[in-house]
Design an enzyme around this catalytic site. Structure first.
Site, PDB file in Angstrom:
ATOM      1  N   ASP A 175       0.941  -1.137  -0.284  1.00  0.00           N
ATOM      2  CA  ASP A 175      -0.320   0.270  -0.302  1.00  0.00           C
ATOM      3  C   ASP A 175       0.797   1.405   0.047  1.00  0.00           C
ATOM      4  O   ASP A 175       2.230   1.163   0.123  1.00  0.00           O
ATOM      5  CB  ASP A 175      -1.006   0.135   0.834  1.00  0.00           C
ATOM      6  CG  ASP A 175      -2.286  -1.019   1.353  1.00  0.00           C
ATOM      7  OD1 ASP A 175      -2.097  -1.824   0.386  1.00  0.00           O
ATOM      8  OD2 ASP A 175      -2.551  -0.778   2.077  1.00  0.00           O
TER       9      ASP A 175
ATOM     10  N   ARG B  97      -1.310  -0.534  -8.287  1.00  0.00           N
ATOM     11  CA  ARG B  97      -2.270  -0.150  -8.236  1.00  0.00           C
ATOM     12  C   ARG B  97      -2.861   1.706  -8.521  1.00  0.00           C
ATOM     13  O   ARG B  97      -1.553   2.013  -7.636  1.00  0.00           O
ATOM     14  CB  ARG B  97      -2.679  -0.659  -7.214  1.00  0.00           C
ATOM     15  CG  ARG B  97      -3.984  -0.296  -6.308  1.00  0.00           C
ATOM     16  CD  ARG B  97      -4.413  -0.178  -5.195  1.00  0.00           C
ATOM     17  NE  ARG B  97      -4.382  -1.780  -4.585  1.00  0.00           N
ATOM     18  CZ  ARG B  97      -3.704  -1.652  -3.046  1.00  0.00           C
ATOM     19  NH1 ARG B  97      -3.794  -0.891  -2.520  1.00  0.00           N
ATOM     20  NH2 ARG B  97      -3.727  -2.608  -2.786  1.00  0.00           N
TER      21      ARG B  97
END
Ligand code: FDA
Length: 307
Positions: A133, A183
């Site tokens: 992340d 992402r």
């Protein structure tokens, strides 16, 4: 007020034990325990969706706790594999670098890299992947350095680009390389105007620009957004660049636009649901809301619509 509440034991106790609060939280968080998250993941996978599981927690205070978070992920991956959910990376995991030590005053980057490497090894054994992340803008350089280094051994290690950051188009150009899993999200953290775009329109335009770069590149784009306009642009870009449904994926948060998640999956797209679990949900939710008022509107909206 919200930040004060995130540190207040009394506020935490009130909310954690309130039945209504628990039922609201259950919409966004799979449960306190890994076993509960694995059960929800199994349900989503049976419905034709993919999953990435996130153990809630961030800003770990010492190396022992950071190692314990690493252990939690290793155990989670074993559970997922035992339930046969990891094949074809149907269930993978997402890791926050500060949860595994990035923010430590001493050797933070090295500690985080070692813990993420351990998680990558467990993921490989389970037959799946890991995505790192992206957090606050002050951690971007260190996070991308960790990803670049670990990709030497684990080329399928995924990373995240936040379109709100002015640097992101350059990062996309660097990352749109063969096999690179990226992402793309708008970004959930506050950042100063010299670092980040200030208006929603600029962030959206940057998202569309980054999306086009990733779709035209040779990596594997993971388009994390609930925004119908950007989802439409993604579909059009897939068509233009000749990408089939297996060559990119949509990603959305658990509990946000579930009907749209299912609609896209039923139409043949790959849709991955980001599924957080763990007992640290209180600090996670309250901090996210406090940091950025737009997050409050985002969660409030999802309570009144399932489309
Ligand atoms: P945004 O919130 O701007 O909403 C755009 C439009 O989407 C709305 O105008 C509306 O039309 C529609 N919409 C949104 N919510 C809706 C609802 N509930 N019902 C109906 N319509 C709705 N952030 C980060 O900083 N680092 C990270 O690593 C990640 N990781 C991540 C993974 C995944 C899978 C997702 C989906 C998101 C993240 N994020 C993240 C969070 C991300 O940066 C961002 O804060 C949120 O996704 C919200 O942005 P949206 O792109 O969804 O659009």
């Amino acid at each position: 007020m919200l930040l004060a509440a995130s540190d207040s034991d009394r506020a935490r106790q009130l909310l954690v034990s309130a039945p209504l609060a628990r039922s609201v939280v259950a919409r966004y968080v799979a449960g306190d325990l890994a076993a509960e998250a694995v059960e929800v993941a199994g349900r989503l996978i049976s419905a034709g969706l993919l999953v990435t599981l996130d153990h809630l927690g961030e800003d770990t205070g010492d190396a022992r706790q950071a190692a314990a978070v690493g252990d939690e992920y290793v155990a989670l991956l074993k559970l997922l594999a035992a339930q046969e959910l990891t094949g074809g990376a149907r269930a993978e995991v997402s890791v926050k670098p500060t949860a595994v030590g990035l923010g430590l005053a001493e050797h933070g980057e090295q500690t985080a890299a070692e813990n993420i490497a351990r998680i990558c090894a467990a993921a490989r054994e389970a037959g799946t992947t890991v995505t790192v992340d992206m957090e606050d803008h002050t951690h971007v350089d260190a996070t991308l350095r960790i990803v670049r280094t670990l990709r030497g051994d684990y080329p399928d290690l995924g990373c995240v680009i936040q379109s709100q950051l002015r640097r992101s188009a350059d990062d996309c150009a660097d990352l749109a390389t063969p096999g690179s899993r990226v992402r793309l999200c708008k970004g959930a953290y506050n950042a100063p105007p010299d670092v980040a775009f200030a208006t929603r329109a600029e962030v959206d335009r940057s998202y569309a620009r980054c999306l086009r770069m990733l779709m035209r590149g040779s990596g594997y784009p993971m388009l994390a957004t609930h925004d119908p306009r950007l989802i439409e642009i993604a579909g059009a870009q897939a068509h233009l660049t000749g990408r089939g449904p297996g060559d990119f994926e949509y990603q959305m948060l658990y509990g946000i636009r579930p009907a749209e998640q299912q609609r896209l999956a039923d139409a043949g797209a790959q849709v991955r649901v980001y599924l957080p679990y763990g007992s640290d949900w209180y600090a996670y939710l309250v901090r996210r809301l406090a940091e950025r008022p737009a997050n409050l509107a985002f969660f409030a909206r999802s309570l009144v619509t399932r489309s």
